[in-house]
Design a protein around this motif. Structure first.
Motif, short mmCIF file in Angstrom:
data_model
loop_
_atom_site.label_atom_id
_atom_site.label_comp_id
_atom_site.label_asym_id
_atom_site.label_seq_id
_atom_site.Cartn_x
_atom_site.Cartn_y
_atom_site.Cartn_z
N ARG A 70 35.27 -28.40 -4.82
CA ARG A 70 36.02 -27.24 -4.36
C ARG A 70 37.36 -27.68 -3.79
NH1 ARG A 70 32.19 -23.43 -0.90
NH2 ARG A 70 30.91 -25.27 -0.67
N THR A 71 38.40 -26.92 -4.14
CA THR A 71 39.76 -27.28 -3.78
C THR A 71 40.42 -26.20 -2.94
OG1 THR A 71 39.96 -28.53 -5.84
CG2 THR A 71 42.00 -27.94 -4.74
N LEU A 72 41.14 -26.64 -1.93
CA LEU A 72 41.91 -25.75 -1.08
C LEU A 72 43.37 -26.15 -1.21
CD1 LEU A 72 42.13 -23.67 1.28
CD2 LEU A 72 41.83 -25.62 2.81
N ARG A 92 35.19 -31.87 -0.23
CA ARG A 92 36.23 -30.85 -0.20
C ARG A 92 37.55 -31.55 -0.48
NH1 ARG A 92 32.45 -28.67 -0.61
NH2 ARG A 92 31.40 -27.13 0.65
N TYR A 150 40.84 -35.70 0.67
CA TYR A 150 39.49 -35.18 0.47
C TYR A 150 38.67 -35.51 1.69
CZ TYR A 150 37.96 -39.91 -0.95
OH TYR A 150 37.68 -41.24 -0.99
#
Length: 97
Positions: A89-91, A48, A60
């Motif tokens: 996946r990026t937040l 992530r 990350y």
């Protein structure tokens, strides 16, 4: 010689557009755990990426497959680029302001 333009180009089919393409291997990333000192290859889905307003809030994370600990590491610009290009996946973190 004629130039094919637009989506209705003569002689171009979906099959011919993808001709010569090969199956691409899944992207894997090398990672290490600071707790158990294990070294692993992780698929993009195991990682992530959190992008904050500053380099201090961009990192990350992953769960170590060896010991189960949650690992969090800083991510500079190059790491962010590699992880996002690799499908991690990026937040995006927003600061309260």
């Amino acid at each position: 010689m004629s130039e094919a333009t637009g989506s209705g180009a003569p002689g171009i089919t979906a099959a011919s557009a993808f001709a010569g393409m090969r199956r691409v291997s899944p992207v894997v990333f090398k990672a290490g755990c600071p707790d158990c000192r294990g070294r692993f290859e992780l698929a993009a889905g195991a990682l992530r990426l959190a992008i904050g307003a500053t380099s201090r809030t961009t990192f990350y994370s992953f769960t170590c497959p060896g010991c189960g600990c949650t690992v969090r590491k800083p991510a500079g610009d190059r790491i962010v680029e590699l992880l996002t290009d690799g499908g991690v996946r990026t937040l995006r973190l927003h600061s309260a302001g």
